[in-house]
Design an enzyme around this catalytic site. Structure first.
Site, short mmCIF file in Angstrom:
data_model
loop_
_atom_site.label_atom_id
_atom_site.label_comp_id
_atom_site.label_asym_id
_atom_site.label_seq_id
_atom_site.Cartn_x
_atom_site.Cartn_y
_atom_site.Cartn_z
N SER A 48 0.82 -1.22 0.00
CA SER A 48 0.00 0.00 0.00
C SER A 48 0.85 1.27 0.00
O SER A 48 0.64 2.17 -0.81
CB SER A 48 -0.91 0.01 1.23
N GLY A 49 1.82 1.35 0.92
CA GLY A 49 2.61 2.57 1.05
C GLY A 49 3.59 2.75 -0.10
O GLY A 49 3.71 3.85 -0.67
N CYS A 75 -2.24 -5.96 2.06
CA CYS A 75 -3.67 -5.62 1.98
C CYS A 75 -4.36 -6.36 0.86
O CYS A 75 -5.39 -7.00 1.06
CB CYS A 75 -3.82 -4.11 1.81
N LYS A 122 -9.66 -10.96 3.14
CA LYS A 122 -10.41 -11.12 4.40
C LYS A 122 -11.84 -10.64 4.24
O LYS A 122 -12.78 -11.31 4.64
CB LYS A 122 -9.70 -10.35 5.51
N GLY A 163 -6.12 -11.91 20.49
CA GLY A 163 -7.30 -11.12 20.88
C GLY A 163 -7.43 -9.85 20.07
O GLY A 163 -8.33 -9.04 20.30
N GLY A 164 -6.52 -9.64 19.11
CA GLY A 164 -6.56 -8.42 18.29
C GLY A 164 -7.56 -8.55 17.17
O GLY A 164 -8.27 -9.56 17.04
N TYR A 165 -7.58 -7.53 16.29
CA TYR A 165 -8.66 -7.51 15.31
C TYR A 165 -8.55 -8.65 14.30
O TYR A 165 -9.57 -9.20 13.87
CB TYR A 165 -8.77 -6.13 14.62
N ALA A 177 -7.39 -11.70 14.83
CA ALA A 177 -7.85 -12.93 15.49
C ALA A 177 -9.37 -12.97 15.59
O ALA A 177 -10.01 -13.98 15.24
CB ALA A 177 -7.23 -13.04 16.89
N ARG A 218 -4.47 -14.44 25.87
CA ARG A 218 -3.80 -14.25 27.15
C ARG A 218 -4.57 -13.24 28.02
O ARG A 218 -4.68 -13.40 29.24
CB ARG A 218 -2.38 -13.73 26.91
N ASP A 231 3.57 -0.12 7.64
CA ASP A 231 3.67 -1.01 8.80
C ASP A 231 5.09 -1.16 9.33
O ASP A 231 5.28 -1.48 10.50
CB ASP A 231 3.14 -2.41 8.44
N ALA A 250 -12.38 0.03 11.14
CA ALA A 250 -13.47 -0.95 11.30
C ALA A 250 -12.87 -2.30 11.68
O ALA A 250 -11.73 -2.60 11.33
CB ALA A 250 -14.26 -1.08 10.00
N HIS A 302 -34.20 8.40 8.47
CA HIS A 302 -35.07 7.43 9.13
C HIS A 302 -35.72 6.50 8.11
O HIS A 302 -36.11 6.97 7.04
CB HIS A 302 -36.15 8.20 9.90
N GLU A 322 -29.10 6.81 12.55
CA GLU A 322 -29.81 7.99 13.06
C GLU A 322 -29.66 8.11 14.58
O GLU A 322 -29.81 9.19 15.15
CB GLU A 322 -31.29 7.96 12.67
C1 LIG Z 1 -5.15 -10.49 7.81
C2 LIG Z 1 -4.99 -8.99 7.70
C3 LIG Z 1 -6.12 -8.20 7.58
C4 LIG Z 1 -6.00 -6.82 7.48
N1 LIG Z 1 -7.13 -6.08 7.37
C5 LIG Z 1 -7.05 -4.74 7.25
C6 LIG Z 1 -8.23 -3.96 7.09
O1 LIG Z 1 -9.34 -4.48 7.07
N2 LIG Z 1 -8.08 -2.62 6.95
C7 LIG Z 1 -6.85 -2.01 6.95
O2 LIG Z 1 -6.78 -0.80 6.81
N3 LIG Z 1 -5.72 -2.74 7.13
C8 LIG Z 1 -5.79 -4.08 7.27
N4 LIG Z 1 -4.64 -4.82 7.41
C9 LIG Z 1 -3.34 -4.12 7.51
C10 LIG Z 1 -2.82 -3.73 6.13
O3 LIG Z 1 -2.76 -4.85 5.31
C11 LIG Z 1 -1.43 -3.09 6.28
O4 LIG Z 1 -1.51 -2.03 7.20
C12 LIG Z 1 -0.90 -2.56 4.96
O5 LIG Z 1 -0.85 -3.57 3.99
C13 LIG Z 1 0.49 -1.95 5.17
O6 LIG Z 1 1.02 -1.53 3.94
P1 LIG Z 1 2.60 -1.43 3.76
O7 LIG Z 1 2.82 -0.78 2.44
O8 LIG Z 1 3.22 -0.82 4.95
O9 LIG Z 1 3.12 -2.93 3.74
P2 LIG Z 1 2.65 -4.18 2.90
O10 LIG Z 1 1.34 -4.01 2.28
O11 LIG Z 1 2.85 -5.35 3.81
O12 LIG Z 1 3.71 -4.25 1.72
C14 LIG Z 1 5.05 -4.55 1.92
C15 LIG Z 1 5.58 -5.30 0.71
O13 LIG Z 1 6.99 -5.33 0.75
C16 LIG Z 1 7.44 -6.57 0.23
N5 LIG Z 1 8.81 -6.76 0.70
C17 LIG Z 1 9.21 -6.98 1.98
N6 LIG Z 1 10.57 -7.00 2.03
C18 LIG Z 1 11.02 -6.79 0.77
C19 LIG Z 1 12.31 -6.69 0.18
N7 LIG Z 1 13.42 -6.75 0.94
N8 LIG Z 1 12.41 -6.50 -1.15
C20 LIG Z 1 11.28 -6.41 -1.92
N9 LIG Z 1 10.03 -6.49 -1.41
C21 LIG Z 1 9.90 -6.66 -0.08
C22 LIG Z 1 6.41 -7.54 0.75
O14 LIG Z 1 6.38 -8.72 -0.03
C23 LIG Z 1 5.13 -6.74 0.66
O15 LIG Z 1 4.46 -6.97 -0.57
C24 LIG Z 1 -4.72 -6.21 7.50
C25 LIG Z 1 -3.57 -7.01 7.63
C26 LIG Z 1 -3.72 -8.38 7.73
C27 LIG Z 1 -2.48 -9.22 7.87
#
Ligand SMILES: Cc1cc2nc3c(=O)[nH]c(=O)nc-3n(C[C@H](O)[C@H](O)[C@H](O)COP(=O)(O)OP(=O)(O)OC[C@H]3O[C@@H](n4cnc5c(N)ncnc54)[C@H](O)[C@@H]3O)c2cc1C
Length: 452
Positions: free
Chosen positions: A14-15, A42, A50, A177-179, A181, A200, A304, A342, A437, A442
């Site tokens: 994503s980022g 994501c 998910k 116990g997090g979202y 899970a 836990r 992340d 959410a 309504h 509401e």
């Molecule tokens: C099961 C689950 C459900 C989720 N549900 C939600 C939700 O409902 N809503 C929400 O907002 N967020 C949700 N999230 C969180 C969300 O997925 C993350 O916050 C988001 O993907 C973070 O984006 P990012 O760009 O930081 O990392 P990521 O999306 O994890 O992307 C990092 C990428 O870097 C790649 N990478 C790692 N190391 C290297 C390297 N050395 N060289 C090349 N590539 C590499 C990885 O393969 C990965 O594709 C969920 C996460 C999980 C695990």
């Protein structure tokens, strides 16, 4: 001579993808490395698959609820392999869109792992090629924690594997116990599994408002999920028909599958960060300032891997802000203070701002307005379920500090509430708003009497 770029992005999630696209749009020469699949957690193994699973589970509820509305549905049955195949096709489609969206502004994609070799140098692990970069963006995300090693922990799965199970387990233990899970516990239950949730702590969803936690736990128990608090897994062994799981209270359970969802750890290992001296915190996350800059001026990090608010829209914002700031001459920072989110449990949670406890801890004198009620849809369906709406209001300024919703469409509702709260809405502003309504939302504008 090695190739050189203005920006090298490590990680196509994503980022990273947002940063690469925006920087390229500003005219920068950008290269992005992804070692697994474009779209990141994501799209490939997080929010998107998910939510598709959550939708699948909700049809089970709809089928149950329909009779009360006069419908008869015969021979309805669920096929897990069909869901997996259709989900995989959709994820593949989205991955293709990500690839095209990166290529369009001219981002060069390298489908391999990259590591940092110097403040301005990245090495592609597969080909060995070394790339010079004016800036490096670390956007590598996180991975599921496996916790303290317990005997047999290799027999457990994490959310990564849960998306590819060849068959739906009849009985599963989810630890955590997090979202993640609780969402998986609910969706597995909705699809017909027997589910035990082992944690836990003494309550699910730490950090959420207490009323939210209490109601969601009660609804989960009512749906038949066995929530075992104050316990951990101490061992897993192969057993006839599945896996034998030992718990810290001395009990044992035999299940078909064990899923660990006990947190996520930043992907900062073996990335070369120690060689260039990028500072990490205790959790292994990259330390950044408000602009995403690390202690090495040419290296930034978003998402992340920085372990701030680990959500997709936050990672996207951080990537965008970085690219505008560094390449667009338009500096801005992400406001992490009022991020709505959410939880796709059954019932769903939507939350923004402070919980009642967090508001009190921050020294606010608070007024609480809340309503817990049976949603209209449940009247004819006969489903025993409750909905909650709650406002945490600053008693002095009348500003709404937090809004918490549990029930159908809570995620959709909270997105709108987040706009109002982000703009500094007061309780009087909510009260002035004419209700829509009949809806559940509401209730947010008709809460009249203080609960405390
Ligand atoms: C099961 C689950 C459900 C989720 N549900 C939600 C939700 O409902 N809503 C929400 O907002 N967020 C949700 N999230 C969180 C969300 O997925 C993350 O916050 C988001 O993907 C973070 O984006 P990012 O760009 O930081 O990392 P990521 O999306 O994890 O992307 C990092 C990428 O870097 C790649 N990478 C790692 N190391 C290297 C390297 N050395 N060289 C090349 N590539 C590499 C990885 O393969 C990965 O594709 C969920 C996460 C999980 C695990």
């Amino acid at each position: 001579m090695s190739r050189s770029v203005d920006l090298f992005v490590i990680g196509g999630g994503s980022g990273g993808v947002r940063a690469a696209r925006i920087a390229a749009g500003h005219g920068a020469k950008v290269m992005l490395a992804e070692e697994y699949r474009l779209g990141g957690t994501c799209v490939i193994r997080g929010c998107v698959p998910k939510k598709l699973f959550v939708y699948a589970g909700r049809y089970a509820h709809d089928l149950e609820d329909m009779a009360g509305y006069g419908w008869t549905v015969e021979n309805a049955r669920f096929d897990w392999p069909t869901l997996i195949a259709r989900k995989d096709a959709e994820i593949g489609r989205l991955e293709g869109i990500y690839r095209r969206n990166l290529a369009a502004p001219g981002v060069e994609i390298v489908d391999e792992r990259a590591v940092i070799e110097g403040p301005n140098t990245v090495r592609l692990v597969g080909s060995g090629e070394v790339i010079e970069a004016r800036y490096i963006l670390i956007a590598v995300g996180a991975h599921p924690a496996l916790g303290p090693a317990i005997p047999g922990c290799e027999l457990a799965i994490t959310s990564n594997e849960a998306f590819h199970l060849p068959q739906l387990p009849r009985r599963i233990i989810v630890q955590g116990g997090g979202y993640i899970a609780v969402e998986f516990a609910c969706l597995f239950r909705a699809l017909g599994c027997e589910v035990s949730l082992v944690l836990r702590a003494d309550q699910i969803l730490r950090g959420f408002d207490e009323d939210v936690r209490t109601l969601v736990a009660a609804e989960m128990r009512h749906a038949g999920i066995d929530i075992l608090t104050g316990r951990t897994l101490t061992g897993i062994a192969k057993a006839e028909g599945g896996k034998r799981v030992s718990l810290s209270d001395g009990s044992e359970l035999v299940v078909e599958e064990v899923m660990l969802a006990i947190g996520r750890l930043p992907n900062t290992q073996k990335l070369g960060l120690d060689t260039v001296g990028v500072a990490l915190d205790k959790s292994g996350a990259v330390i950044v300032d408000a602009q995403g800059q690390t202690n090495v001026p040419s290296i930034y990090a978003v998402g992340d891997v920085t372990n701030r608010i680990n959500l997709t829209p936050v990672a996207i914002r951080e990537g965008h802000a970085f690219a505008d700031t560094v390449f667009g001459n338009k500096p801005w920072t992400v406001d992490h203070s009022t991020v709505a989110t959410a939880v796709f449990t059954e019932p769903e949670v939507g939350t923004v701002g402070l919980s009642e406890q967090a508001a009190r801890d921050a020294g606010h004198q608070v007024d609480i307005y809340k309503a817990q009620f049976r949603p209209m849809r449940a009247t004819l369906s006969g489903r025993e379920t409750k909905m909650l709406v709650k406002l945490v209001v600053d008693a002095v300024s009348d500003k709404v500090l937090g809004c918490h919703v549990v029930g159908e469409s809570a995620g959709e509702i909270i997105q709108m509430a987040a706009i109002a709260i982000g703009m500094g809405a007061t309780k009087a502003d909510f009260d002035r708003t004419v209700a829509v309504h009949p809806t559940a939302a509401e209730e947010l504008v008709t809460l009249r009497s203080k609960a405390s």
